[in-house]
Scaffold this motif. Structure first.
Motif, PDB file in Angstrom:
ATOM      1  N   LYS A  61      -5.580  -2.426  -4.944  1.00  6.59           N
ATOM      2  CA  LYS A  61      -5.590  -0.970  -5.077  1.00  6.59           C
ATOM      3  C   LYS A  61      -4.184  -0.402  -4.801  1.00  6.59           C
ATOM      4  O   LYS A  61      -3.691   0.475  -5.516  1.00  6.59           O
ATOM      5  CB  LYS A  61      -6.609  -0.414  -4.077  1.00  6.59           C
ATOM      6  N   ILE A  62      -3.526  -0.949  -3.763  1.00  7.77           N
ATOM      7  CA  ILE A  62      -2.159  -0.510  -3.438  1.00  7.77           C
ATOM      8  C   ILE A  62      -1.228  -0.842  -4.595  1.00  7.77           C
ATOM      9  O   ILE A  62      -0.383  -0.022  -5.000  1.00  7.77           O
ATOM     10  CB  ILE A  62      -1.671  -1.182  -2.127  1.00  7.77           C
ATOM     11  N   TYR A  63      -1.364  -2.062  -5.121  1.00  6.07           N
ATOM     12  CA  TYR A  63      -0.486  -2.514  -6.206  1.00  6.07           C
ATOM     13  C   TYR A  63      -0.614  -1.592  -7.420  1.00  6.07           C
ATOM     14  O   TYR A  63       0.370  -1.219  -8.065  1.00  6.07           O
ATOM     15  CB  TYR A  63      -0.844  -3.956  -6.582  1.00  6.07           C
ATOM     16  N   ALA A  64      -1.844  -1.216  -7.703  1.00  6.13           N
ATOM     17  CA  ALA A  64      -2.068  -0.337  -8.848  1.00  6.13           C
ATOM     18  C   ALA A  64      -1.488   1.056  -8.611  1.00  6.13           C
ATOM     19  O   ALA A  64      -1.070   1.742  -9.547  1.00  6.13           O
ATOM     20  CB  ALA A  64      -3.570  -0.236  -9.127  1.00  6.13           C
ATOM     21  N   GLN A  65      -1.453   1.450  -7.340  1.00  6.65           N
ATOM     22  CA  GLN A  65      -0.937   2.787  -6.980  1.00  6.65           C
ATOM     23  C   GLN A  65       0.580   2.867  -7.043  1.00  6.65           C
ATOM     24  O   GLN A  65       1.138   3.950  -7.050  1.00  6.65           O
ATOM     25  CB  GLN A  65      -1.358   3.125  -5.538  1.00  6.65           C
ATOM     26  N   MET A  66       1.249   1.703  -7.014  1.00  8.73           N
ATOM     27  CA  MET A  66       2.721   1.699  -6.935  1.00  8.73           C
ATOM     28  C   MET A  66       3.324   2.263  -8.215  1.00  8.73           C
ATOM     29  O   MET A  66       3.091   1.750  -9.303  1.00  8.73           O
ATOM     30  CB  MET A  66       3.234   0.273  -6.686  1.00  8.73           C
ATOM     31  N   LYS A  67       4.092   3.327  -8.037  1.00  2.37           N
ATOM     32  CA  LYS A  67       4.765   3.983  -9.146  1.00  2.37           C
ATOM     33  C   LYS A  67       6.284   3.950  -8.882  1.00  2.37           C
ATOM     34  O   LYS A  67       6.724   3.640  -7.775  1.00  2.37           O
ATOM     35  CB  LYS A  67       4.302   5.444  -9.254  1.00  2.37           C
ATOM     36  N   LEU A  88      -4.060   5.997   1.466  1.00  2.00           N
ATOM     37  CA  LEU A  88      -3.598   4.996   0.502  1.00  2.00           C
ATOM     38  C   LEU A  88      -3.907   5.418  -0.928  1.00  2.00           C
ATOM     39  O   LEU A  88      -3.200   5.050  -1.873  1.00  2.00           O
ATOM     40  CB  LEU A  88      -4.248   3.642   0.791  1.00  2.00           C
ATOM     41  N   ALA A  89      -4.983   6.169  -1.102  1.00  2.18           N
ATOM     42  CA  ALA A  89      -5.389   6.566  -2.449  1.00  2.18           C
ATOM     43  C   ALA A  89      -4.936   7.971  -2.815  1.00  2.18           C
ATOM     44  O   ALA A  89      -5.199   8.442  -3.920  1.00  2.18           O
ATOM     45  CB  ALA A  89      -6.917   6.470  -2.555  1.00  2.18           C
ATOM     46  N   ASP A  90      -4.256   8.644  -1.887  1.00  2.86           N
ATOM     47  CA  ASP A  90      -3.833  10.022  -2.128  1.00  2.86           C
ATOM     48  C   ASP A  90      -2.749  10.068  -3.208  1.00  2.86           C
ATOM     49  O   ASP A  90      -1.898   9.190  -3.295  1.00  2.86           O
ATOM     50  CB  ASP A  90      -3.303  10.638  -0.834  1.00  2.86           C
ATOM     51  N   THR A  91      -2.800  11.107  -4.023  1.00  6.73           N
ATOM     52  CA  THR A  91      -1.793  11.218  -5.093  1.00  6.73           C
ATOM     53  C   THR A  91      -0.435  11.685  -4.560  1.00  6.73           C
ATOM     54  O   THR A  91       0.595  11.508  -5.220  1.00  6.73           O
ATOM     55  CB  THR A  91      -2.267  12.221  -6.165  1.00  6.73           C
ATOM     56  N   ASP A  92      -0.424  12.283  -3.379  1.00  5.71           N
ATOM     57  CA  ASP A  92       0.835  12.747  -2.782  1.00  5.71           C
ATOM     58  C   ASP A  92       1.605  11.534  -2.241  1.00  5.71           C
ATOM     59  O   ASP A  92       1.122  10.819  -1.361  1.00  5.71           O
ATOM     60  CB  ASP A  92       0.526  13.731  -1.637  1.00  5.71           C
ATOM     61  N   ARG A  93       2.832  11.322  -2.743  1.00  6.58           N
ATOM     62  CA  ARG A  93       3.566  10.117  -2.356  1.00  6.58           C
ATOM     63  C   ARG A  93       3.967  10.138  -0.881  1.00  6.58           C
ATOM     64  O   ARG A  93       4.092   9.081  -0.249  1.00  6.58           O
ATOM     65  CB  ARG A  93       4.804   9.948  -3.216  1.00  6.58           C
ATOM     66  N   TYR A  94       4.126  11.332  -0.316  1.00  7.97           N
ATOM     67  CA  TYR A  94       4.515  11.404   1.086  1.00  7.97           C
ATOM     68  C   TYR A  94       3.343  11.029   1.989  1.00  7.97           C
ATOM     69  O   TYR A  94       3.542  10.430   3.052  1.00  7.97           O
ATOM     70  CB  TYR A  94       5.043  12.799   1.427  1.00  7.97           C
ATOM     71  N   LYS A  95       2.116  11.350   1.554  1.00 14.96           N
ATOM     72  CA  LYS A  95       0.946  10.935   2.334  1.00 14.96           C
ATOM     73  C   LYS A  95       0.731   9.426   2.199  1.00 14.96           C
ATOM     74  O   LYS A  95       0.332   8.747   3.145  1.00 14.96           O
ATOM     75  CB  LYS A  95      -0.290  11.707   1.877  1.00 14.96           C
TER      76      LYS A  95
END
Length: 1833
Positions: free
Chosen positions: A1407-1413, A1364-1371
């Motif tokens: 945390k997920i919400y903040a990660q959404m790009k 969930l915290a990985d910078t790779d969008r596919y992961k």
């Protein structure tokens, strides 16, 4: 060919309609007409009834024993019996129908088998359009609930077991639709009460097809109000199709009213227009107009309809329901069967169609008046210059109109017609109907598209047969002009094909007096059409020649026809009063002209044949040759004796002086045309010359060079081939003629056999043998002239020959002539048979002996021996036996290996051919001639079998290829050239249909051309032969030589289609060819045979154990490394998957290790297809699947995951099912399920329909889905008991626990989930795409979570957390998929585990919400949607609360940050659905308050959210279905479409817009203005709504906003606002508004135009107003049209020239469509203006006003002229003088006049100019060029 294809045209008319007490006798009389047409005696009805009883008995035995595979073979036998057309007792038919109906509902049956049963059901009922229904509602009653029960499983399949390729839903709906007539009418209320509660906004496209498929056609008053109200409320092309078809069928069904079989209670009540009320009719015609696809303003394509777009928004499940609906045909039925004399007759009925009057209707018919307006409004779209996507729709619509009208008109002429006289069509209706459609059809006949042209011609043909006096003169004018023009090929071909279509009225005096004299001139004009350089024109010319000549005798009767007895002539229908002397005089003059014209036949025939011979000099393509042969065949057949002799001499002279190598075959076909007409004359003429030439050529070495393969002819052999071809042509149809020359022919054939050594020479000899033996040895029809043989040469017939042209017969009047070699007691027949046997003795037998001798030395063959073998085989095999398919009747065979499967087959149930008499030449096995012939055939069979064995074992390579192919062809003939092949039968059937349809005017027509009845007899005889061919070669298919292999494979596939169980015999050979160490070429041969659809279907969808062997043999091909073999294995394996489904296969497990990833892929796909719900697979298989879920190969992984999902779902349903029926019908019941009674819906929603609940009040029963409650609630709603803390709620079945243990062991080792997440997290191969959540991964994880519950929870969460915290969008996506699957699968976990899981999720939401790009937002939104959709919010309470707590900002700095929260909120709205209702008002007001956001993305989100909330609020709920039906009948808006909850709020915003408009910022900051921002938000909302399925809900809001939208369209400084506002105005016309809103919307436009001070508003509003006018033409009141006319006349005087010109265009359209009664007042008004307005000096202040006034009047006059673009009205010519006077006036007057003159249509100018006098023609010229001294021409 199905049962009724033969009978429709000529069965007695009494067969159609209802069954009378003596129906059986009538059926027998109909059958007798078929039997009498055959030359042999056939079985009686009693004998065939006994055969039927045997067939039905076997079917019943198979059904009772559930032997479905054998049952399907007896289905075929029943189909064969039906093809014989014997009457079946109604009781038997009804019972069989009931049986097949029940069979279609048996669970667990393969779809392919179910489809065949549904097809048989349809055949038994015979429910096709225009055919006689075999069972009435009184003969059969069927229950509808059983099929509804089975259908529900297919309509809403369980997601984890859904197969997208499965088509059972369409099969079941087809069965329901076929049987709906037999559902009891008193069940209609129950049906509605069942269907309505299940109908929701989301599944409307699923339920409407169900409703239309089930509701019986009786008692339409019970459901039509409901249909119209539902139809009005939804915007959908699918719904339009279904309901238009329903209304069309009902209109036809109820035309007889209370006088029909239904009785007064069941029949529809007659209302204003047919069975429709005025409001219903206006709505129907609006739908018809919307179906035309016409764009009414040039360059505007967005104003057609948004219904198609709305359908794309439906769920995929509903779009699986497909039915090919012919909307044009349904609309045509609807209109034609609503025509009647139901109103006052308009006084100007006789004038031009399209004219209108304030009182009365065209021909007194309201429906015809509506049709006239509809056609007039789209008339210009028929013109070729206006070609577009609409052209095909429009012409097809007109063609169907004419077809339905012809059918109804002819039906009502029958004495037993039940339509009341007061409701029937009148001659005046007929005349005006055709006048209405005439101009469009005449325009479109020259279209650019062949399909459009063909529809136009079909319509023209129907018109010409009904009203020839209105149509034929117009056509003949165009015909001469089109044929005389040499530089417009397209026009010429269109004319010739059109003339072909109307050939019958052209040549037939009783249909059209006056056409006959044109026959010869038109035929002469067609001769140049036979053009070497233009194949299309040549085909069209020959088509016209054939179509005309087939109805006439080509004879010169000009010299000896003096006195004609008129009294004997048939009366001309609807022509003239025959008693009047003037009519008799006209008739006599026409006949005299026709007789005189026949003097040109001799020259025409000579020219035709010379033209064809010239064409042969440079031979064209094959299609052209075929067309020419067909035309010459017809011409030769219809030549008189004198003209035949003339042609014969001409052809003989050419043949005796020429020998063209490129025309050998073509010239032979030409001679065969002559021989077919008069065989003896032709043979007498050609045989002596040809025989002498052949002998001479052979003497000098022709064909002496030995060859065995196809090659170019040696030039020195040309004369031999030329004369051989002529000889073949002479003896194609001679029959007994051959006896006259038999000795000469036998000696000549033997000479040819001995001397022809080249491949071309000996195959030509073989074809000669073929033709000679064929003509002598079998039966066939002869003499296909248009008149009976006894009439053809009779003096009476020839005395009045031209009056006999176009003669038709009824079936009993036709004398069918046969070559009758099979009849006993005829000496000539015996002689012909003896001749055939003599050919066998003297030609075939020596050739076979020679072959036998050559086989003894096959290993030592040289080129001479090979040549001798190859040239002997054709003589002995293909040539002789290939021409005698019906010479010998084969008896029962002694089968050495019957290939029975003892598990499912017994000899008594094996299918045998349907033994019927079929005209075999030799059928008595005791006859000496029969024995001689059978001995020859047996010898031949044994010899080719021996030859194939010997040649197969030879290793002499390619030298033997030609010999092997010769043997394979011999095998083909031996096995398959018997009785009638399928392809020949289909070809004969197609030919018959084409001939039948070309002549008949309507489906029930009894009389037809004689040639049609000959073809019918031919087809019926062929059908009997086909019965013998049905139900009756391996190694060559595996040859290393591709050419041999392919040829042998084609023969093998064909043979397997005829010989039962032959595939079972061949498969073991094929499997052995795939074993290790097999030759790669043999493997390829075997694989190609296995790839054949028939072979694969038999092996895989057939019986155990063949499919297992088939699949294993494929998987064992891995030993062969040759790439071509592996590629072929892949293709075969891929196609095999289509036959693997749980209904058709037993479960076989492959537990061996399979090396090679490709073969693992094949194996896993096979195993996936083999999983069955009723069988538990071994644990090792489950472990294998799960291990492959972490395979590095994505294709293997995806299939393995699907297999695990299916396996887990099967465990679940086996655990929950208490019976096999529950298992297969998906009626198993979860132990946690509870059915909650709804009772009071308000209280029910208070308890179960809230977005959230206070602590402690949530309850323990959860409702996940509300699949009801839109209109009516179901009595109960499905819910689930919440699982409390403690152990699991489920214990899986005992048999599946080892499977689960094996799967658990796999997941416990090797970091299973870590590897899985790593594989899922790999970058997508599709570059540039935004990652989306993959459904297959989510479903896999969901299945694991369901089966193993919390067992693996912590392991999975530990895997997910870092992702969930990985910078790779596919992961990240990989983690989201795991999480989505877990949340879906945790539905029934014990409470302590679900709480722990959701606590874990809730702690990470921020945390997920903040990660959404931007590049990851889509799959996170998918995750939230997966967690919320179809889930009670009490299950997802933490997530719901979190989303509701998100801040909704509309004016922040980051558009993405704001959009992110709004899109997540939109997901919540969609998923909560009706649970969101308590929050709806709060959020709608919030969105409207913030409509002034400056971000386009946020405006779009606001619009979508408001749209979603208003959709949720639309729930017109009723206590019961009966209450809703009552409301539909009594209330104008029972679905509350016109309610607008937020209208006040929207109106308040709209009222502020003028103020905001004044405050707009200057450019470039104009887009930041409050006016622009709010306006764009509202426009976006309207646009979204108008393109959705609930579009009608928006009209109340649109009306409030319309004045401001119109004003927005003038703002040039904001392109976005202007574009959106213009688009929204056009969209108004793309959705059908409620009728009361039509006037309101139009008045808004009118008021805006009148009141606006800006000319831009007028320019923008006028086009949208005209589109709206056309779209709602039939809903416009006369007062509204008057107001519209007023505003247009005002705009003609507008200061702005663009407004004036736009108003002129509109005026012409309005006048043309609805205001023709205003033409004279308007003309006078404009002329008066021109007279009183004088143009002063340019410097005069009044100059501008005077110029504008003059220009407005000129534009008005031009508008009147342009309102009749395709005709010249009486008032029009004088206007040219008016305009000419101003042609030199200043611009813009002069340019307007010149443009008007240049656009004046001149398609028929040669005729139209006669309406102008000389001065007016001069004026027209002046208009065009200013000043001219030459006349306009």
């Amino acid at each position: 060919m199905d049962e009724d294809d033969i009978s429709v045209p000529d069965s007695p008319a009494s067969e159609f309609g209802t069954t009378t007490p003596d129906a059986l006798e009538k059926q027998r009389a109909s059958l007798q007409t078929y039997l009498d047409a055959l030359p042999y005696e056939c079985e009686g009805p009693e004998e065939m009834q006994a055969k039927l009883e045997v067939i039905v008995g076997r079917i019943c035995v198979c059904a009772e024993t559930k032997n479905w595979l054998v049952l399907t073979t007896w289905d075929g036998m029943l189909q064969c019996w039906l093809l014989m057309r014997y009457p079946m007792p109604k009781s038997t038919r009804a019972k069989l129908t009931r049986l097949y109906y029940e069979l279609c509902l048996v669970p667990g049956i393969e779809p392919r088998v179910m489809r065949s049963w549904a097809d048989m059901l349809s055949r038994l009922i015979c429910n096709k359009p225009d055919s006689r229904r075999k069972l009435d509602a009184n003969d059969l009653q069927l229950p509808w609930r059983p099929i509804w029960r089975v259908l529900q499983k297919e309509l809403w399949p369980k997601k984890r077991m859904h197969d997208s390729s499965r088509n059972v839903v369409n099969i079941l709906l087809f069965v329901a639709e076929q049987c709906k007539r037999y559902y009891l009418a008193n069940e209609i209320p129950d049906m509605i009460a069942t269907f309505l509660p299940m109908l929701t906004k989301d599944n409307i496209l699923t339920m409407v097809p169900v409703v239309t498929s089930f509701l019986p056609p009786t008692h339409p008053h019970l459901y039509l109000p409901l249909v119209f109200k539902l139809w009005e409320a939804f915007n959908s092309s699918v719904i339009d199709d279904r309901f238009i078809e329903l209304c069309g069928d009902l209109a036809e069904e109820h035309i007889v009213g209370e006088c029909g079989d239904m009785g007064p209670e069941a029949a529809a009540e007659w209302k204003t227009v047919g069975m429709w009320s005025e409001a219903e009719w206006i709505f129907l015609t609006a739908k018809a107009l919307g179906s035309m696809s016409a764009s009414f303003i040039q360059g505007v394509s967005g104003a057609s309809t948004t219904a198609g777009h709305a359908d794309t928004m439906a769920d995929k499940q509903s779009l699986r329901i497909k039915k090919l609906i012919n909307r044009s045909s349904a609309l045509a039925k609807l209109i034609v069967y609503s025509l009647s004399l139901d109103g006052p007759i308009r006084s100007d009925t006789a004038s031009t169609p399209g004219s209108s009057s304030s009182e009365g209707y065209m021909a007194g018919s309201r429906a015809l008046d509506s049709l006239d307006k509809l056609v007039t409004s789209v008339e210009s779209f028929f013109h070729p210059s206006n070609y577009g996507i609409w052209s095909l729709n429009l012409t097809h619509f007109v063609q169907r109109l004419m077809a339905e009208f012809s059918k109804r008109w002819k039906d009502e002429q029958l004495p037993n017609c039940k339509t009341p006289v007061t409701r029937r069509l009148t001659p005046e209706i007929r005349r005006n109907f055709i006048l209405t459609l005439r101009t469009p059809v005449l325009l479109s006949m020259f279209s650019k598209d062949p399909f459009t042209i063909s529809y136009s011609q079909a319509a023209m043909r129907s018109m010409a047969l009904l009203e020839p006096n209105l149509i034929m003169p117009e056509l003949l004018e165009r015909a001469y002009s089109g044929l005389e023009v040499i530089n417009e090929t397209h026009r010429t071909t269109a004319v010739m094909t059109m003339l072909s279509a109307v050939s019958l009225p052209l040549v037939t005096e009783r249909l059209y007096l006056g056409g006959q004299k044109h026959v010869v001139p038109l035929l002469e004009l067609c001769i140049p059409g036979i053009d070497l350089n233009d194949p299309v024109k040549t085909i069209c010319a020959t088509m016209f020649i054939s179509s005309v000549v087939q109805h006439i005798k080509i004879a010169d009767v000009s010299m000896h026809q003096v006195g004609v007895d008129l009294s004997s002539d048939a009366p001309a229908e609807d022509m003239m009063d025959l008693d009047s002397p003037s009519s008799l005089k006209v008739r006599e003059e026409e006949r005299a002209l026709t007789r005189e014209s026949t003097s040109g036949f001799a020259d025409w025939v000579t020219s035709l044949f010379r033209r064809v011979l010239a064409l042969f000099e440079n031979l064209p393509e094959e299609g052209v040759l075929k067309a020419i042969k067909g035309a010459l065949d017809t011409v030769c057949m219809h030549l008189s004796d004198a003209l035949f002799d003339l042609v014969l001499k001409l052809v003989f002279d050419y043949a005796s002086t020429n020998a063209k190598s490129n025309a050998v075959r073509a010239f032979g076909q030409l001679v065969s045309c002559l021989a077919r007409a008069r065989p003896e004359k032709t043979a007498d003429k050609f045989l002596p010359f040809c025989a002498m030439q052949i002998q001479e050529e052979l003497k000098h070495g022709a064909s002496s060079i030995r060859t065995t393969s196809t090659h170019e002819a040696v030039p020195s052999d040309t004369t031999l081939h030329w004369n051989l071809s002529i000889l073949r042509g002479c003896f194609g149809y001679g029959g007994s003629t051959i006896l006259k020359y038999k000795d000469q022919m036998l000696s000549l054939i033997n000479l040819l056999v001995e001397k022809t050594k080249s491949e071309r020479g000996y195959t030509g000899t073989g074809r000669l043998i073929n033709r000679v033996v064929h003509s002598a040895g079998i039966i066939y029809t002869q003499n296909s002239r248009f008149a009976n043989p006894d009439e053809w040469d009779s003096p009476e017939f020839n005395q009045n020959l031209t009056t006999q042209w176009g003669k038709t017969y009824e079936t009993e009047e036709v004398d069918v002539t046969w070559h009758e070699c099979c009849l006993p007691g005829c000496s000539s027949n015996k002689e012909e048979i003896e001749f055939v046997l003599e050919v066998m003795d003297k030609v075939a037998a020596p050739a076979l002996d020679k072959v036998e001798g050559l086989l003894e030395t096959v290993s030592k063959w040289d080129s001479v021996a090979r040549n001798d073998f190859c040239r002997s085989i054709p003589h002995a095999a293909r040539s002789l036996w290939g021409s005698l398919p019906t010479f010998l009747l084969m008896g029962e065979k002694d089968v050495v290996n019957p290939c029975l499967n003892d598990e499912i087959e017994i000899p008594e149930l094996l299918v045998a051919p349907l033994e019927v008499k079929a005209g075999f030449t030799l059928s008595d096995s005791s006859d000496p001639q029969y024995k001689r012939a059978m001995a020859h055939r047996t010898h031949y069979g044994k010899l080719i079998h021996r030859a194939s064995n010997l040649l197969r074992n030879q290793t002499q390579g390619e030298d033997h290829i030609d010999a092997v192919i010769g043997v394979s062809r011999a095998i083909d003939v031996y096995l398959l050239e018997y009785a009638m092949t399928r392809s020949n039968f289909e070809s004969l059937t197609k030919s018959y249909r084409q001939a039948r349809d070309a002549i008949r005017a309507w489906p029930k027509q009894k009389d037809n051309g004689r040639v049609v009845f000959l073809k019918r007899a031919q087809v019926y005889n062929a059908g009997r032969l086909y019965m013998h061919a049905l139900y009756r070669l391996d190694e060559l298919s595996l040859s290393p030589y591709t050419r041999v292999r392919r040829h042998a494979q084609a023969i093998l596939h064909n043979a397997c289609g005829y010989f039962v169980r032959s595939t079972r015999f061949t498969l073991p050979y094929l499997f052995r060819a795939l074993e290790k160490k097999a030759d790669p070429d043999r493997m390829k041969g075997a694989l190609y045979v296995m790839w054949n659809k028939g072979t694969a279907a038999y092996a895989l969808a057939g019986e155990y154990p063949l499919h297992g062997q088939y699949l294993v043999s494929l998987l064992e091909c891995q030993h062969q490394e040759k790439p071509s073999v592996q590629k072929l294995v892949g293709s075969v394996a891929q196609d095999a998957l289509a036959y693997l489904n749980e209904e058709s296969c037993h479960t076989d497990a492959f537990t061996e290790d399979i090396p090679g990833w490709r073969y693992v892929q094949f194996a896993i796909r096979f195993l996936y297809g083999l999983l069955r719900r009723d069988a538990t697979p071994p644990p090792a298989l489950a472990a294998f699947f799960l291990k492959q879920c972490i395979s590095p190969h994505s294709t293997i992984r995806v299939t393995a995951q699907k297999a695990v999902v299916k396996l887990c779902a099967h465990i679940k349903i086996r655990t929950f099912s208490e019976s096999s029926e529950q298992l297969w019908l998906d009626e198993w019941r979860n132990p946690l399920r509870r059915d909650i009674p709804v009772g009071d819906p308000v209280e029910f929603l208070r308890r179960h329909g809230q977005p959230g609940y206070p602590a402690g009040q949530a309850g323990d029963v959860l409702v996940d889905k509300f699949g009801t409650g839109f209109i009516v609630w179901t009595p109960t709603v499905k819910a689930y008991q919440a699982v409390p803390e403690g152990p699991s709620a489920f214990v899986w079945e005992e048999a599946s626990r080892p499977i689960l243990r094996a799967m658990s062991e796999v997941m416990d080792q090797d970091n299973f989930f870590t590897v899985l997440a790593l594989l899922w997290g790999q970058e997508s191969m599709k570059n540039g795409t935004t990652p989306e959540l993959r459904a297959e991964n989510v479903t896999f994880m969901k299945s694991i979570a369901k089966m193993f519950e919390h067992e693996k929870l912590q392991t999975i969460l530990d895997t997910v957390d870092p992702l969930l915290a990985d910078t790779d969008r596919y992961k990240q996506r990989s983690g989201a998929e795991l999480l989505a699957g877990l949340s879906r699968g945790s539905k029934h976990w014990p409470k302590q585990h679900t709480d722990a899981f959701w606590t874990w999720i809730a702690s990470r939401l921020n945390k997920i919400y903040a990660q959404m790009k931007p590049d990851t937002v889509s799959f996170w939104e998918n995750l939230f949607s997966e967690q919320l959709v179809d889930r009670d919010p009490r299950r997802t309470e933490p997530l719901v609360k979190w989303i509701l707590s998100l801040p909704l900002d509309f004016h922040g700095d980051s558009a993405f940050a704001m959009s992110k929260s709004l899109s997540i909120f939109n997901i919540l709205v969609d998923c909560l659905d009706l649970r969101f209702l308590p929050l709806a008002d709060q959020y709608v007001n919030l969105f409207l308050d913030n409509a002034n956001t400056g971000y386009a993305e946020i405006r779009s989100q606001i619009a979508q959210n408001i749209y979603a909330i208003i959709n949720i609020q639309w729930r017109p709920n009723y206590p019961s279905a009966s209450d809703f039906i009552a409301a539909c009948a009594s209330q104008p808006d029972p679905l509350f479409v016109r309610d607008a909850r937020y209208l006040d709020r929207v109106s308040q915003i709209v009222s502020q817009l003028p103020t905001w408009k004044e405050e707009r910022l200057p450019p470039p900051r104009v887009s930041q203005s409050q006016y622009d921002k709010v306006g764009l938000t509202l426009l976006q909302w309207v646009w979204d709504f108008a393109h959705g399925p609930q579009a009608p809900l928006i009209f109340r809001y649109i009306i409030a906003m319309l004045p401001e939208i119109i004003r927005m369209s003038e703002l040039n400084d904001s392109s976005e606002l202007q574009t959106y506002s213009s688009a929204v105005l056009y969209v108004l016309s793309a959705v059908t508004p409620p009728p009361e809103y039509v006037g309101v919307i139009a008045d808004n436009f009118i008021n805006a135009i009148k009141s606006s001070i800006s000319w831009r508003i007028r320019v923008n509003a006028l086009p949208t107003l005209i589109v709206f006018f056309y779209r709602n033409l039939l809903s416009m009141s006369s007062g509204l049209v008057s107001r519209l006319m007023g505003v247009l006349l005002d705009c003609l005087s507008d200061e702005n020239i663009e407004v004036r010109e736009m108003a002129s265009k509109m005026l012409s359209g309005v006048v043309r469509c609805s205001q023709r009664q205003s033409i004279v007042p308007l003309k006078d008004r404009f002329i008066n203006t021109l007279r009183r307005t004088k143009l002063p000096n340019r410097r005069d202040p009044a100059y501008a006003d005077a110029l504008r006034s003059l220009h407005s009047a000129i534009l008005g006059v031009c508008a009147l002229i342009e309102s009749f673009p395709y005709s010249v009205e009486p008032w029009l010519p004088p206007l040219t003088e008016v305009l000419a006077n101003h042609a030199t006036d200043p611009v813009p007057i002069s340019t307007t006049i010149r443009k008007c003159a240049s656009e004046f249509k001149k398609d028929t100018w040669h005729k139209d100019q006669l309406a102008f006098n000389e001065d007016q023609l001069q004026s027209l010229s002046t208009m065009l060029v200013g000043t001219s001294y030459c006349a306009f021409s």
